[in-house]
Every structure is written in structure tokens, then in C-alpha cells.
Scaffold this motif. Structure first.
Motif, short mmCIF file in Angstrom:
data_model
loop_
_atom_site.label_atom_id
_atom_site.label_comp_id
_atom_site.label_asym_id
_atom_site.label_seq_id
_atom_site.Cartn_x
_atom_site.Cartn_y
_atom_site.Cartn_z
N LEU A 48 0.77 -56.46 -76.85
CA LEU A 48 -0.21 -55.52 -76.31
C LEU A 48 0.52 -54.37 -75.63
O LEU A 48 1.51 -54.58 -74.94
CB LEU A 48 -1.08 -56.23 -75.27
N LEU A 49 -0.03 -53.15 -75.84
CA LEU A 49 0.53 -51.95 -75.20
C LEU A 49 -0.30 -51.66 -73.95
O LEU A 49 -1.50 -51.43 -74.04
CB LEU A 49 0.48 -50.78 -76.19
N GLY A 50 0.34 -51.68 -72.79
CA GLY A 50 -0.38 -51.45 -71.54
C GLY A 50 -0.71 -49.98 -71.34
O GLY A 50 -0.23 -49.12 -72.08
N ASP A 51 -1.54 -49.71 -70.31
CA ASP A 51 -1.91 -48.32 -70.01
C ASP A 51 -0.75 -47.60 -69.36
O ASP A 51 0.15 -48.22 -68.79
CB ASP A 51 -3.13 -48.30 -69.08
N ASP A 52 -0.80 -46.27 -69.46
CA ASP A 52 0.20 -45.40 -68.84
C ASP A 52 0.26 -45.67 -67.34
O ASP A 52 -0.75 -45.66 -66.64
CB ASP A 52 -0.26 -43.95 -69.10
N LEU A 53 1.47 -45.92 -66.80
CA LEU A 53 1.60 -46.20 -65.37
C LEU A 53 1.49 -44.91 -64.55
O LEU A 53 1.26 -44.96 -63.35
CB LEU A 53 2.94 -46.87 -65.07
N GLY A 54 1.68 -43.75 -65.21
CA GLY A 54 1.45 -42.50 -64.49
C GLY A 54 2.64 -41.56 -64.44
O GLY A 54 2.53 -40.45 -63.95
N PHE A 55 3.82 -42.00 -64.92
CA PHE A 55 4.94 -41.07 -64.86
C PHE A 55 5.68 -41.01 -66.18
O PHE A 55 5.56 -41.89 -67.03
CB PHE A 55 5.91 -41.43 -63.72
N ASN A 56 6.43 -39.93 -66.33
CA ASN A 56 7.21 -39.69 -67.54
C ASN A 56 8.69 -39.73 -67.15
O ASN A 56 9.14 -38.89 -66.37
CB ASN A 56 6.83 -38.31 -68.11
N ASN A 57 9.41 -40.73 -67.66
CA ASN A 57 10.84 -40.79 -67.35
C ASN A 57 11.61 -40.34 -68.57
O ASN A 57 12.10 -41.14 -69.35
CB ASN A 57 11.26 -42.20 -66.94
N THR A 58 11.68 -39.03 -68.74
CA THR A 58 12.33 -38.52 -69.95
C THR A 58 13.70 -37.97 -69.60
O THR A 58 14.11 -37.99 -68.44
CB THR A 58 11.46 -37.42 -70.59
N TYR A 59 14.42 -37.51 -70.62
CA TYR A 59 15.68 -36.84 -70.36
C TYR A 59 15.39 -35.51 -69.69
O TYR A 59 14.36 -34.88 -69.95
CB TYR A 59 16.46 -36.61 -71.65
N ALA A 60 16.29 -35.10 -68.85
CA ALA A 60 16.09 -33.83 -68.15
C ALA A 60 17.44 -33.29 -67.76
O ALA A 60 18.45 -34.00 -67.83
CB ALA A 60 15.23 -34.05 -66.91
N PHE A 61 17.48 -32.01 -67.38
CA PHE A 61 18.71 -31.44 -66.84
C PHE A 61 18.49 -31.14 -65.36
O PHE A 61 17.42 -30.72 -64.95
CB PHE A 61 19.10 -30.16 -67.58
N VAL A 62 19.52 -31.44 -64.55
CA VAL A 62 19.41 -31.20 -63.12
C VAL A 62 20.57 -30.35 -62.62
O VAL A 62 21.65 -30.34 -63.23
CB VAL A 62 19.39 -32.54 -62.32
N MET A 63 20.32 -29.62 -61.51
CA MET A 63 21.35 -28.85 -60.82
C MET A 63 21.11 -29.03 -59.33
O MET A 63 20.02 -29.44 -58.93
CB MET A 63 21.21 -27.34 -61.14
N THR A 64 22.11 -28.72 -58.53
CA THR A 64 21.81 -28.73 -57.10
C THR A 64 20.85 -27.57 -56.84
O THR A 64 20.92 -26.54 -57.52
CB THR A 64 23.08 -28.54 -56.24
N LYS A 65 19.96 -27.77 -55.86
CA LYS A 65 18.95 -26.72 -55.60
C LYS A 65 19.61 -25.41 -55.22
O LYS A 65 19.18 -24.33 -55.65
CB LYS A 65 18.00 -27.19 -54.50
N ALA A 66 20.71 -25.49 -54.45
CA ALA A 66 21.40 -24.27 -53.99
C ALA A 66 21.94 -23.49 -55.18
O ALA A 66 21.74 -22.26 -55.29
CB ALA A 66 22.52 -24.66 -53.04
N ARG A 67 22.60 -24.18 -56.08
CA ARG A 67 23.20 -23.54 -57.25
C ARG A 67 22.11 -22.94 -58.13
O ARG A 67 22.25 -21.79 -58.61
CB ARG A 67 24.01 -24.58 -58.03
N ALA A 68 21.04 -23.68 -58.36
CA ALA A 68 19.96 -23.21 -59.22
C ALA A 68 19.34 -21.94 -58.62
O ALA A 68 19.05 -20.99 -59.34
CB ALA A 68 18.89 -24.30 -59.35
N LYS A 69 19.19 -21.95 -57.29
CA LYS A 69 18.56 -20.80 -56.64
C LYS A 69 19.44 -19.56 -56.75
O LYS A 69 18.98 -18.47 -57.09
CB LYS A 69 18.31 -21.14 -55.16
N SER A 70 20.78 -19.75 -56.52
CA SER A 70 21.67 -18.59 -56.54
C SER A 70 21.76 -17.99 -57.93
O SER A 70 21.97 -16.78 -58.08
CB SER A 70 23.05 -18.98 -56.02
N LEU A 71 21.60 -18.82 -58.99
CA LEU A 71 21.66 -18.31 -60.36
C LEU A 71 20.28 -17.91 -60.89
O LEU A 71 20.16 -17.34 -61.96
CB LEU A 71 22.28 -19.35 -61.30
N GLY A 72 19.24 -18.29 -60.13
CA GLY A 72 17.88 -18.01 -60.59
C GLY A 72 17.47 -18.84 -61.78
O GLY A 72 16.73 -18.38 -62.65
N VAL A 73 17.94 -20.08 -61.85
CA VAL A 73 17.60 -20.96 -62.99
C VAL A 73 16.47 -21.89 -62.58
O VAL A 73 16.56 -22.58 -61.56
CB VAL A 73 18.84 -21.78 -63.41
#
Lengths: 489, 241
Positions: A106-131
Motif C-alpha cells: 500500500l502507498l501511504g498519503d503524502d506526509l507533507g514535505f518534499n526531500n529532493t536534491y537541492a543546491f545550498v550556499m551559506t546565506k551570506a555568500r548567496a546574498k553577496s552574489l545575489g543568488v
């Protein structure tokens, strides 16, 4: 030896009797552990008996275990179901449910979140580059990208992403997942791949870049449950839609910080306004060590006992030079060279998961030292003594039983000792397939990147190896005849 | 007691025995003597079925030696080798009683009797071979060979590893025991005085063949060929030193 065997069998039977109705499996990472604990808590709220086999392995192991009925349910992701399990990328939820149903799941219902691949940066770096989104990265070809080796290799990994977003000019290097986060903080890397609910995203205050071209498939968390357990399905249904990305990331962060998956699960269950029973509390360290020790000893004891029964006759056969001897020693030698993890995986289709395949693998690894020492011990019996026994008129069996085996006893016991000590170490790998034992904290510790947790398994395992070694020194004194321990005058 | 007729034994390409025929009469003591590698030990081992014969026949106690009779023949034959062949993991007593225990009869009363016969102190019976002197080990080995009251005793250089004092004492004891028991004895030695001491019949071997057999006097007075003469000469020179 006999006492050890009895103790192992007792521990084994006590463990087997405690097996509850619903067995919840989980994969080898923090989020899966937490979702497993939540499932156990939900079952218990619904007055169902439940047990958690944590960190059993990867998708293949869990799925096989579910199909074979070794576990009742486990947390999975829709993207993994479509791509890896059903091999139908892009299948709709309805199609997946239908195909799984035909396989008795049986396939259960969606628990509510999406755990997919993603790219991350530190917030400071992202802000300074505007990404803010992945496509912004194309404007900054000098960025250093740290990628997990798996993501770098996969055909649907970095190669496909960089083609799609025009990121082929960026510098990439393969870095372990946990270390990759360190390199972001230290500034050694600017961008890294992540799972969108990784605890570190909250802990290290990282920015999640938007997948603006919708490249990554969605990995919505669900429970998979065996069809004959609708009661478990409905108990787990209570969690549907209650966990969003932020909530899951927070739980992951808490579990990573406290090293207590059950505790994080209990927090979630409390927040839903349901009262949690004390059954979810984690056992004390002493209790846990005793339980794991009993599982560990049961694996080692049973596999060793079976190996002795099989290897002694094979060793006798191998002691007579000829093609049979070469065949026996050759086959055992090959078994010994196989990586233990591979052997465990090969054994899953035959024995399922958990205790049985672990015992089978340990049994196979114990054969060579015992067979080789038995054969060598018998071959080293002085020809003059062999002939004396023959000249007395003793038959072949009597010569083996009363003369040759006692004369070879020291070497034979040494072989069994080697097998036992190696077994104590190798048995820690049993945790990868849900067999428990001292490997369990080691596996959890790896998932948590926590040395103290690993030590909870590594230290008792090392102590146990020393105890086993000591026990055999004592056994040697009783088994090896006194006359063989004297210096000739 | 033992009849060898035309017995040949090959170890690979090496011929250990060539067409040997010999009769060992019942109740007599026969000494096999000759230089190293002459085949004297092989001749004894053939009688126990420890070495397969290439050709020829062996009869022991009137029975043809073949796979079906080997075990029975071995149990009616006592065998002592140079180092005693005692099992190091068993005490002297356990070594002696091994076969009676396996065959299911009690030989406890015989134990004291045999110890007295071979002049072994009773407390030595509780020791392991490693705790016994060389001479004591050979006495225990003889007890083990005698415990089933065999018709035939085969002794392969039983005294060669002992120092001269012990050896001479044991030679006298052995001769006395042989005379008392009246058993058929085949004793292998490379030492002419020892053969002269025991042997009513001396069989001199060389290169897998019997060169001459007879009483000591015969060998001294009528050597069959130059080898006999030179072998005796060499032994004499050694002993008169």
C-alpha cells in the motif's frame, strides 16, 4: 563451549519471542530513522505492537525486506519509488499506487514535505552574489562546487543538471556529504548538493536555491505498508500532511543534535496534540548495550557453532592431499576474499534480512580458519605416531578420534579461536541489514557523523573480542591434553 | 610364524626389498642386521601391512596378509619402534591400556604384572611420555606391545636411541623377558654385539637382499661373501676400541 552455546541460544530465543507484530524498517540516514520512530509511535497510539529495525540499509534492502514480509512498513520517497523501485520515471501517484497494490504493497498519503536534491550556499555568500535560484549560478563561473561522489557520478546528477542550467563552466570536486558542509562554512566551497530537509540547512543557516527550471523530480515522503496490514496503514495515516519541509528539517536537526531519534519523534507526536506513551523513550545505555550484546553474541555463537559442525569434517577431508582437499580449501579461500558487505547483500534474496543472513555470512567466514587449521593440525601429526596407531590395529575412525584429533587439538582450537574473534568484528556489519548487535550504534553514528555514538558500539565490540579471546585461552587449557603442553625431557 | 616368499617392495623407483624369502620360526628370536637402508626395517613393517608389497606373499601366524586380515594380525602382534612411538597426549597407563579399552576388556590386573616384568616403577605409569626418561619410555612401549598377549613381537631398533649404560641394562632385561615369555621375536638392529646378544638366528641384509642367515658362529666362520666379512670386521673394530 557448551555453556557459551546454551547462553547464545537462550539469548536468541528470548529475542525471537519479543518480536512484535508490526516491524518498521528505516534507511541509513537521520530522517529515515526519525520517520521510523514516528511510525512506531503512531502504531502504539493505535494500540498496535510495533518495533523499529533502524538503519537496515538502502532502498534495495528495505524494498526486498518489505516484499518478503520481513518488515511491515518503512518510510520511502515518491521519486525513489518511481525511478528505483518501479523503474517508471515520471509515473503519477495513481499509477504508482496501482502498481504497488499489485505487488501487495500500500502507498501511504503524502506526509507533507518534499526531500529532493537541492543546491545550498551559506546565506551570506548567496546574498553577496545575489543568488537565489539555481539558474543564477550560471552568472558566476568562478564558483567552487562541492558534490557528493554519488551525485557527481550519476547520469541524472551533476552532468544532467549542469547541461540543463548551463553550469558546465563551474569547478567541481567530490567531497563526502558531511565534510561538504564543513567546506561551505570554511569557504573552501561556495555551493554544494544537499537533500532539501538536511538538518545542516537549519543548523548552519544555509540558503536553499530554488529549482526554477523544475529539474529535480519530486521526492515526497510516504509510508509503504504491506497490503495485509490495513490497520498499520490507517495508524500511519494520522501523520498525512502534518510534516512540512521546515518541520522535518527541525526534527532532523534535533535528532542530529540530541542523537535521540525516539526523542525527536516524541516531540513531533506531542506537537500533534496526542499524548505519547512512555514506550517511545529510549533505553538506558546499559540496557541498550546488554540488548545489543545479546544480539551480537547470538549471531557470533550460532554462526560459530554451525561453522564448527561443518568445518571439522571438511577439515578432516581436506587433510588428505588430493583434488578434494584442493577443492575445499579453494572454495573457502574464494569465500574469504569476498567483501563482507557484498556477501550480506547476496544472502538477502535467500535469507531475507536481519538475523538469518548475518548468521549465514558469519558462518561462511568462519569456515576457512577452522578448515585450514584442522587440516594443517592433522597433517602435522608425526608420521611415526600415525604409523604406531595403525600398527596397534586401530581403525581409521579410532585413529582420528583417539590419536590424530587430540594431537592436532591445539591447532584446531586455535583455528576456532581465530574464527570467533574475526566473527565478533565482522558481526558489526550485520547492523547494515537489520541484524542488530554492536554494529547498530556504529551505523547510527555514521549517519549522525557522531563519534560518541559510534563508540557505543565500537568499544563493547572490542571488549567482547577480548573476552572471546580470553575464553578460548581457558578452553584451550581444558581441550588440549596436558601431555601436549609439557616440554619433553 | 612369519613366512616371506619372494617379497619385493619398491618406494617409487627405489627398490627397498628384492625377492626376499625368509621363515621366522615360532618361539625363536631372530635378529635382522645390516647397514642403514638395507631393508631390515621395511621387512618388519611389511609384516604389519604398513608397507604395501610390490610382489610376493607374506603369511603371519598361518594367515595370508591381505586387507581383510591386517587388523587381526596387527592385534596379535606387538610393535616397538626406536623412539617408542608412545602417544604424547596419553599417560603411560593410557598408552598401555589404549587397545584393551578399545576392544572392551579390562587389563588393569595385567598392568601391574607387566610393569613388574619390564621393571617400571608403578608411579611412572601416571606420567606423560614427556615426563619419562628414554629407557622408561621404551619399557612402557614394550608393555603396550605386550598387553594384548601377542604371539609375535616386532622390535625395530628399540634400544638404538638410548645411552650406552641404559642400553646395556635394558638389553639384559629384554633377553630375560623374551626367555620368560617364549614369544616369537623379530628384532632389528644395526649393532652386531646386540644381535649376538639376542639372536639365535641372525639375518644379515644388504641392499634389499638377505646376504646370509644363521647362527653367529656360522657368520664368523663361513662368511657367504666378502660383504659379510667386511661388515663383521667393521663391527669388530668398533667394539674393540
Amino acid at each position: 563451549m557448551r555453556a557459551l552455546l546454551v547462553a547464545c541460544l537462550l539469548a536468541l530465543s528470548a529475542w525471537a519471542m519479543a518480536e512484535p507484530t508490526a516491524v518498521i524498517g528505516s534507511k541509513r540516514f537521520v530522517e529515515s530513522y526519525v520517520l521510523g520512530e514516528i511510525a512506531v509511535g503512531l502504531c502504539r497510539e493505535a494500540k498496535l505492537q510495533a518495533e523499529h529495525k533502524q538503519g537496515m540499509g538502502g532502498t534495495a534492502v528495505l524494498w526486498e525486506a518489505l516484499k518478503a514480509g520481513q518488515i511491515t512498513a518503512y518510510p520511502e520517497y515518491t521519486g525513489t519509488i518511481a525511478e528505483e523501485i518501479l523503474k517508471r520515471p515520471g509515473a503519477s501517484r495513481h499509477e504508482m499506487a496501482k502498481e504497488l497494490r499489485s505487488m501487495g504493497v500500500l502507498l501511504g498519503d503524502d506526509l507533507g514535505f518534499n526531500n529532493t536534491y537541492a543546491f545550498v550556499m551559506t546565506k551570506a555568500r548567496a546574498k553577496s552574489l545575489g543568488v537565489t535560484k539555481v539558474s543564477d549560478l550560471a552568472q558566476h563561473p568562478g564558483l567552487q562546487v562541492a558534490l557528493t561522489p554519488e551525485f557527481l557520478e550519476r547520469s541524472d546528477g551533476w552532468k544532467a543538471v549542469s547541461d540543463r542550467y548551463g553550469l558546465t563552466g563551474l569547478q567541481t570536486k567530490a567531497v563526502d556529504h558531511a565534510l561538504g558542509y564543513q567546506s561551505l562554512v570554511s569557504g573552501a566551497a561556495d555551493v554544494k548538493d544537499a537533500y532539501s530537509t538536511d538538518a545542516q540547512i537549519a543548523d548552519l543557516d544555509l540558503a536553499l536555491l530554488t529549482d526554477d527550471l523544475g529539474f529535480f523530480p519530486s521526492y515526497r515522503a510516504v509510508y509503504l505498508v504491506r497490503a495485509e496490514r490495513p490497520d498499520v496503514m490507517s495508524a500511519l495515516g494520522a501523520a498525512s500532511g502534518t510534516l512540512d519541509e521546515a518541520a522535518m528539517t527541525a526534527l532532523n536537526a534535533e535528532a542530529t543534535r540530541t542523537e535521540d531519534f525516539a526523542g525527536a519523534a516524541a516531540d513531533y507526536l506531542r506537537s500533534r496534540g496526542t499524548k505519547t506513551t512512555s514506550s517511545s523513550t529510549s533505553p538506558s545505555l546499559v540496557q541498550q548495550t546488554l540488548t545489543l550484546g545479546a544480539q551480537h553474541l547470538a549471531m557470533v555463537g550460532l554462526s560459530l557453532a554451525l561453522a564448527v559442525l561443518a568445518a571439522l569434517p571438511l577439515g578432516v577431508a581436506a587433510s588428505k592431499p588430493g583434488p578434494l582437499s584442493q577443492l575445499i580449501l579453494g572454495v573457502c579461500g574464494v569465500i574469504q576474499t569476498l567483501p563482507s558487505i557484498a556477501v550480506l547483500l547476496f544472502l538477502i534474496p535467500v535469507f531475507g534480512i536481519g538475523f538469518a543472513p548475518a548468521v549465514a555470512a558469519l558462518f561462511l567466514y568462519s569456515l576457512l580458519p577452522i578448515i585450514r587449521n584442522t587440516a594443517a593440525g592433522l597433517q602435522s601429526v608425526a608420521p611415526s605416531l600415525r604409523e604406531s596407531a595403525e600398527a596397534l590395529g586401530l581403525g581409521p575412525w579410532e585413529r582420528l578420534r583417539f590419536i590424530e584429533a587430540p594431537l592436532a587439538s591445539r591447532t584446531i582450537v586455535a583455528g576456532i579461536k581465530t574464527a570467533a574473534v574475526i566473527n565478533v568484528g565482522t558481526a558489526t556489519l550485520g547492523a547494515f541489514i537489520g541484524a542488530g548487535g554492536f554494529g547498530q550504534p556504529i551505523v547510527s553514528g555514521l549517519a549522525l557523523n557522531s563519534v560518541p555514538v559510534m563508540m557505543q558500539g565500537a568499544v563493547p565490540a572490542a571488549v567482547l573480542a577480548l573476552l572471546v579471546q580470553g575464553a578460548f585461552e581457558v578452553l584451550e587449557r581444558t581441550v588440549v591434553p596436558r601431555g601436549l603442553r609439557l616440554k619433553p625431557r | 610364524m612369519i613366512d616371506y616368499s619372494g617379497v619385493s617392495v619398491d618406494y617409487g623407483a627405489v627398490a627397498a626389498l628384492r625377492q626376499v624369502s625368509l621363515s621366522v620360526p615360532k618361539g625363536r628370536t631372530v635378529c635382522l642386521i645390516g647397514p642403514s637402508g638395507c631393508g631390515k626395517s621395511t621387512l618388519v613393517r611389511v609384516a604389519l601391512g604398513l608397507v604395501p608389497v610390490t610382489s610376493g606373499t607374506v603369511r603371519v601366524g598361518g594367515q595370508d596378509l591381505k586387507p581383510t586380515t591386517i587388523v587381526a594380525i596387527r592385534r596379535r602382534t606387538g610393535y616397538v619402534v626406536q623412539d617408542g612411538g608412545l602417544f604424547p597426549h596419553l599417560t603411560a597407563r593410557q598408552n598401555v591400556l589404549l587397545m584393551p579399552d578399545r576392544l572392551g576388556f579390562s587389563a588393569l590386573d595385567r598392568l601391574g604384572e607387566l610393569a613388574e616384568l619390564v621393571r617400571l616403577p608403578l608411579d611412572a605409569l601416571e606420567r606423560y611420555p614427556a615426563e619419562l626418561s628414554g629407557g622408561q619410555r621404551q619399557r612402557v612401549a614394550l608393555m603396550r606391545a605386550l598387553v594384548l598377549d601377542p604371539d609375535l613381537l616386532l622390535l625395530d631398533e628399540p634400544l638404538s636411541a638410548l645411552d650406552p649404560m641404559v642400553r646395556s641394562g635394558l638389553q639384559d632385561d629384554l633377553k630375560e623377558i623374551f626367555a620368560k615369555l617364549g614369544k616369537t621375536v623379530v628384532l632389528v638392529t644395526h649393532d652386531m654385539p646386540e644381535a649376538a646378544h639376542f639372536g639365535e638366528l641372525i639375518v644379515l641384509m644388504n641392499e634389499g637382499r638377505i646376504v646370509q642367515s644363521g647362527a653367529l658362529r656360522d657368520l664368523l666362520d663361513n662368511p657367504a661373501d666378502p660383504f659379510v666379512k667386511s661388515f663383521i670386521e667393521a663391527q669388530r673394530r668398533l667394539t674393540t676400541l
